[in-house]
Scaffold this motif. Structure first.
Motif, PDB file in Angstrom:
ATOM      1  N   VAL A 145     -20.685  93.010 -21.259  1.00 56.64           N
ATOM      2  CA  VAL A 145     -21.946  92.376 -20.897  1.00 56.64           C
ATOM      3  C   VAL A 145     -22.342  91.359 -21.969  1.00 56.64           C
ATOM      4  CG1 VAL A 145     -24.411  92.770 -20.525  1.00 56.64           C
ATOM      5  CG2 VAL A 145     -22.739  94.303 -19.504  1.00 56.64           C
ATOM      6  N   SER A 146     -22.284  91.780 -23.225  1.00 58.89           N
ATOM      7  CA  SER A 146     -22.708  90.867 -24.296  1.00 58.89           C
ATOM      8  C   SER A 146     -21.765  89.665 -24.416  1.00 58.89           C
ATOM      9  CB  SER A 146     -22.822  91.609 -25.628  1.00 58.89           C
ATOM     10  OG  SER A 146     -21.604  92.221 -25.971  1.00 58.89           O
ATOM     11  N   ASN A 147     -20.469  89.860 -24.163  1.00 57.26           N
ATOM     12  CA  ASN A 147     -19.546  88.718 -24.205  1.00 57.26           C
ATOM     13  C   ASN A 147     -19.886  87.698 -23.128  1.00 57.26           C
ATOM     14  OD1 ASN A 147     -18.118  89.740 -26.349  1.00 57.26           O
ATOM     15  ND2 ASN A 147     -16.455  90.548 -25.098  1.00 57.26           N
ATOM     16  N   GLU A 148     -20.183  88.190 -21.940  1.00 53.19           N
ATOM     17  CA  GLU A 148     -20.539  87.268 -20.857  1.00 53.19           C
ATOM     18  C   GLU A 148     -21.878  86.594 -21.125  1.00 53.19           C
ATOM     19  OE1 GLU A 148     -18.428  86.254 -18.784  1.00 53.19           O
ATOM     20  OE2 GLU A 148     -16.935  87.809 -19.117  1.00 53.19           O
ATOM     21  N   LEU A 149     -22.808  87.325 -21.724  1.00 54.98           N
ATOM     22  CA  LEU A 149     -24.079  86.694 -22.109  1.00 54.98           C
ATOM     23  C   LEU A 149     -23.820  85.601 -23.138  1.00 54.98           C
ATOM     24  CD1 LEU A 149     -26.470  89.759 -22.414  1.00 54.98           C
ATOM     25  CD2 LEU A 149     -26.645  87.892 -20.767  1.00 54.98           C
ATOM     26  N   GLY A 150     -22.959  85.898 -24.110  1.00 55.42           N
ATOM     27  CA  GLY A 150     -22.634  84.907 -25.137  1.00 55.42           C
ATOM     28  C   GLY A 150     -21.931  83.686 -24.573  1.00 55.42           C
ATOM     29  N   ARG A 151     -21.150  83.877 -23.531  1.00 60.24           N
ATOM     30  CA  ARG A 151     -20.477  82.746 -22.883  1.00 60.24           C
ATOM     31  C   ARG A 151     -21.443  81.901 -22.063  1.00 60.24           C
ATOM     32  NH1 ARG A 151     -16.099  86.554 -21.324  1.00 60.24           N
ATOM     33  NH2 ARG A 151     -14.532  86.295 -22.914  1.00 60.24           N
ATOM     34  N   GLY A 152     -22.602  82.507 -21.744  1.00 62.43           N
ATOM     35  CA  GLY A 152     -23.601  81.765 -20.990  1.00 62.43           C
ATOM     36  C   GLY A 152     -23.409  81.815 -19.492  1.00 62.43           C
ATOM     37  N   ASN A 153     -22.800  82.870 -18.996  1.00 60.75           N
ATOM     38  CA  ASN A 153     -22.494  82.951 -17.577  1.00 60.75           C
ATOM     39  C   ASN A 153     -23.199  84.156 -16.942  1.00 60.75           C
ATOM     40  OD1 ASN A 153     -21.368  82.957 -15.047  1.00 60.75           O
ATOM     41  ND2 ASN A 153     -19.266  82.650 -15.769  1.00 60.75           N
ATOM     42  N   THR A 188     -34.141  92.860 -14.616  1.00 67.49           N
ATOM     43  CA  THR A 188     -33.791  91.897 -15.658  1.00 67.49           C
ATOM     44  C   THR A 188     -33.393  90.564 -15.049  1.00 67.49           C
ATOM     45  OG1 THR A 188     -33.069  93.633 -17.159  1.00 67.49           O
ATOM     46  CG2 THR A 188     -32.199  91.434 -17.579  1.00 67.49           C
ATOM     47  N   ASP A 189     -33.952  89.503 -15.584  1.00 65.79           N
ATOM     48  CA  ASP A 189     -33.573  88.149 -15.207  1.00 65.79           C
ATOM     49  C   ASP A 189     -32.385  87.761 -16.083  1.00 65.79           C
ATOM     50  OD1 ASP A 189     -33.289  85.470 -14.630  1.00 65.79           O
ATOM     51  OD2 ASP A 189     -35.337  84.901 -15.212  1.00 65.79           O
ATOM     52  N   TRP A 190     -31.194  87.812 -15.518  1.00 61.14           N
ATOM     53  CA  TRP A 190     -29.987  87.610 -16.322  1.00 61.14           C
ATOM     54  C   TRP A 190     -29.843  86.172 -16.783  1.00 61.14           C
ATOM     55  CZ3 TRP A 190     -28.214  91.582 -18.614  1.00 61.14           C
ATOM     56  CH2 TRP A 190     -28.420  92.836 -18.055  1.00 61.14           C
ATOM     57  N   ASP A 191     -30.388  85.220 -16.034  1.00 59.09           N
ATOM     58  CA  ASP A 191     -30.383  83.832 -16.510  1.00 59.09           C
ATOM     59  C   ASP A 191     -31.237  83.708 -17.770  1.00 59.09           C
ATOM     60  OD1 ASP A 191     -28.727  82.668 -14.485  1.00 59.09           O
ATOM     61  OD2 ASP A 191     -30.413  82.869 -13.092  1.00 59.09           O
ATOM     62  N   GLU A 192     -32.358  84.409 -17.800  1.00 60.21           N
ATOM     63  CA  GLU A 192     -33.213  84.422 -18.987  1.00 60.21           C
ATOM     64  C   GLU A 192     -32.510  85.110 -20.153  1.00 60.21           C
ATOM     65  OE1 GLU A 192     -36.536  83.928 -21.488  1.00 60.21           O
ATOM     66  OE2 GLU A 192     -35.943  82.931 -19.626  1.00 60.21           O
ATOM     67  N   GLN A 193     -31.774  86.174 -19.862  1.00 57.92           N
ATOM     68  CA  GLN A 193     -31.024  86.865 -20.922  1.00 57.92           C
ATOM     69  C   GLN A 193     -29.930  85.968 -21.498  1.00 57.92           C
ATOM     70  OE1 GLN A 193     -31.628  89.786 -22.445  1.00 57.92           O
ATOM     71  NE2 GLN A 193     -33.466  89.916 -21.197  1.00 57.92           N
ATOM     72  N   VAL A 194     -29.313  85.166 -20.646  1.00 61.16           N
ATOM     73  CA  VAL A 194     -28.309  84.209 -21.123  1.00 61.16           C
ATOM     74  C   VAL A 194     -28.973  83.189 -22.046  1.00 61.16           C
ATOM     75  CG1 VAL A 194     -26.857  82.269 -20.373  1.00 61.16           C
ATOM     76  CG2 VAL A 194     -26.679  84.485 -19.231  1.00 61.16           C
ATOM     77  N   ARG A 195     -30.149  82.717 -21.674  1.00 59.74           N
ATOM     78  CA  ARG A 195     -30.869  81.758 -22.516  1.00 59.74           C
ATOM     79  C   ARG A 195     -31.205  82.374 -23.871  1.00 59.74           C
ATOM     80  NH1 ARG A 195     -35.466  80.792 -24.281  1.00 59.74           N
ATOM     81  NH2 ARG A 195     -36.606  82.355 -23.085  1.00 59.74           N
ATOM     82  N   LYS A 196     -31.711  83.608 -23.862  1.00 56.91           N
ATOM     83  CA  LYS A 196     -32.058  84.291 -25.111  1.00 56.91           C
ATOM     84  C   LYS A 196     -30.819  84.508 -25.986  1.00 56.91           C
ATOM     85  CE  LYS A 196     -36.108  86.831 -23.496  1.00 56.91           C
ATOM     86  NZ  LYS A 196     -36.650  88.175 -23.200  1.00 56.91           N
ATOM     87  N   ALA A 197     -29.723  84.885 -25.367  1.00 52.69           N
ATOM     88  CA  ALA A 197     -28.481  85.085 -26.125  1.00 52.69           C
ATOM     89  C   ALA A 197     -28.024  83.776 -26.753  1.00 52.69           C
ATOM     90  CB  ALA A 197     -27.385  85.650 -25.219  1.00 52.69           C
ATOM     91  N   SER A 198     -28.161  82.689 -26.007  1.00 53.05           N
ATOM     92  CA  SER A 198     -27.789  81.378 -26.533  1.00 53.05           C
ATOM     93  C   SER A 198     -28.658  81.000 -27.724  1.00 53.05           C
ATOM     94  CB  SER A 198     -27.907  80.337 -25.426  1.00 53.05           C
ATOM     95  OG  SER A 198     -27.622  79.065 -25.921  1.00 53.05           O
ATOM     96  N   GLU A 199     -29.962  81.283 -27.622  1.00 52.22           N
ATOM     97  CA  GLU A 199     -30.868  81.006 -28.746  1.00 52.22           C
ATOM     98  C   GLU A 199     -30.493  81.823 -29.975  1.00 52.22           C
ATOM     99  OE1 GLU A 199     -34.863  81.735 -27.442  1.00 52.22           O
ATOM    100  OE2 GLU A 199     -34.884  79.971 -26.136  1.00 52.22           O
TER     101      GLU A 199
END
Length: 183
Positions: free
Chosen positions: A12-20, A152-163
């Motif tokens: 999960v965290s790898n995919e969040l880090g990839r931004g997908n 959970t809004d996964w698009d928002e989680q991707v944004r937070k992970a990117s930040e």
């Protein structure tokens, strides 16, 4: 055994880090589906062979009867514990560690243990009551974590992970065009 939550949070965290976000949702569905399927198969095996399981450990008839009477609880514990650690691992991989910690503490110490004491000792179900109480904590924990992950809004989680990545990413030092061997 279902996959370890320690193995789940990296996917999960790898995919969040990839931004997908789509890949995060796919990973969650895959992880939950796989673990639940394994849990169901093991649950069925425990239910079908509940009277024979005890003979793997003892040939004593009294032990066999006791284990057989508890094997239904064991089967449901396997089923519940094929989902709960997965949900915890997903939430941890999504950066919701503090929520997972509070949910764990609340479900076990506010629901599971008091319910186990109540059903085990006051209702005099003994070991069965303790198991019912602890499994009620696991059920509540699974429901709460499942609800958090569903909302959970996964698009928002991707944004937070990117930040977070951008904040902690160290940029390499500027390289000089001169080599230290040039004289």
């Amino acid at each position: 055994m279902p996959p370890s939550p320690l193995l789940l949070s990296p996917s999960v965290s790898n995919e969040l880090g990839r931004g997908n976000a789509k890949a995060v949702k796919f990973a969650i569905k895959t992880i939950l589906g796989t673990s639940t399927s394994i849990g169901i198969v093991l649950w069925i095996l425990c239910m079908v062979f509940r009277n024979q399981i005890s003979y793997l450990f003892s040939s004593d008839e009294e032990v066999a009867e006791t284990v057989s009477s508890l094997s239904i609880f064991f089967a449901f514990a396997i089923l519940l514990n094929s989902v709960q650690p997965v949900l915890s691992g997903i939430a941890t991989g999504a950066g919701l560690q503090s929520i997972v910690a509070y949910v764990n503490l609340g479900c076990y110490y506010i629901i599971g243990i008091p319910m186990g004491i109540l059903v085990g000792y006051i209702a005099d179900l003994q070991v069965k009551g303790l198991w019912i109480g602890l499994m009620s904590g696991v059920v509540m924990q699974s429901l709460i974590l499942g609800w958090f992950l569903w909302k959970t809004d996964w698009d928002e989680q991707v944004r937070k992970a990117s930040e977070r990545l951008n904040r902690w990413l160290l940029k390499p030092p500027e390289e000089d065009n001169e080599s230290p061997f040039d004289a």
